[in-house]
Design an enzyme around this catalytic site. Structure first.
Site, PDB file in Angstrom:
ATOM      1  NE  ARG A  82      -2.326  -2.382   3.073  1.00 50.27           N
ATOM      2  CZ  ARG A  82      -2.481  -2.506   4.392  1.00 50.27           C
ATOM      3  NH1 ARG A  82      -3.068  -1.547   5.069  1.00 50.27           N
ATOM      4  NH2 ARG A  82      -2.044  -3.565   5.021  1.00 50.27           N
ATOM      5  CD  GLU A 119      -2.751  -4.881  14.512  1.00 51.96           C
ATOM      6  OE1 GLU A 119      -2.638  -4.222  13.455  1.00 51.96           O
ATOM      7  OE2 GLU A 119      -3.732  -4.766  15.274  1.00 51.96           O
TER       8      GLU A 119
END
Ligand SMILES: O=P(O)(O)OC[C@H]1O[C@H](OP(=O)(O)OP(=O)(O)O)[C@H](O)[C@@H]1O
Ligand SMILES: Nc1ncnc2[nH]cnc12
Length: 194
Positions: A82, A119
């Protein structure tokens, strides 16, 4: 066309367009989907301006002082995937080139690698050894700062090649995950902190 008024503060504009997706990509993670923000012309324009802003203040003066023209960075580095959308737009707008920091196994020539945790798993980033030159000033851009593992690895790669990270910019900082501390002493400029 933008769906929100132009005078909307940028953080509110981003917050209003981003979509929270619970339990993606793994249970317990709330994924902040920025694709609607990228798709909004006004938000995208303002994000690109905002991401470059921290590198255009003091470093611009330094650039003039040492004889280099242009913005306070020589190149923009973006992190797959991204971050590529943002880094390319910032670089084109600023008149610099763009350097991809890629996930492991994607770059075709000699590269250095750095592993990290995020994460929802572990990963490694790579950078072509000739992508950054010693002393080159780099604006590092990504979409999200979460644990800071990704940006920490990206900074390490740039610095191993002698690059100078003059600014680090993200769209969203997820403060609960402590990424800012992990990236210190580099300061992260976030357009929306939540
Ligand atoms: O601060 P961290 O905990 O490291 O997390 C932030 C990173 O996580 C996401 O990338 P992801 O690895 O999911 O890759 P993608 O852009 O290819 O979806 C995001 O785009 C950041 O690069
Ligand atoms: N919660 C999250 N949402 C979007 N991108 C992320 N990257 C790491 N954590 C993320």
């Amino acid at each position: 066309m933008s769906t929100l008024p132009a005078h909307e503060p940028l953080d509110a504009l981003i917050a209003g367009l981003a979509v929270d997706v619970p339990d993606f990509p793994t249970p317990g993670v709330v994924f902040r989907d920025l694709t609607p923000v990228f798709a909004d012309a006004a938000a995208f324009r303002r994000m690109v301006d905002g991401l470059a802003a921290p590198a255009l203040s003091d470093p611009r003066a330094a650039a003039v002082a040492d004889g280099r023209a242009g913005p306070g960075f020589d190149v923009v580095a973006g992190v797959e995937a991204r971050g590529f959308l943002l880094a390319a737009a910032v670089a084109l707008d600023a008149g610099t080139g763009v350097v991809p920091i890629r996930k492991a196994g994607k770059l075709p020539r000699e590269a250095i690698a750095a592993g990290y945790e995020l994460e929802y798993g572990t990963a490694a980033l790579e950078l072509h050894t000739d992508a950054i030159h010693p002393g080159q000033r780099v604006l590092l851009v990504d979409d999200v700062l979460a644990t800071g593992g990704t940006l920490g690895a990206a900074i390490s790669l740039i610095e191993q090649l002698g690059g100078v990270v003059t600014a680090v910019s993200v769209v969203i900082e997820l403060t609960a995950l402590g990424g800012r501390q992990r990236v210190a002493p580099h300061t992260v400029h976030a357009l929306w902190t939540t």
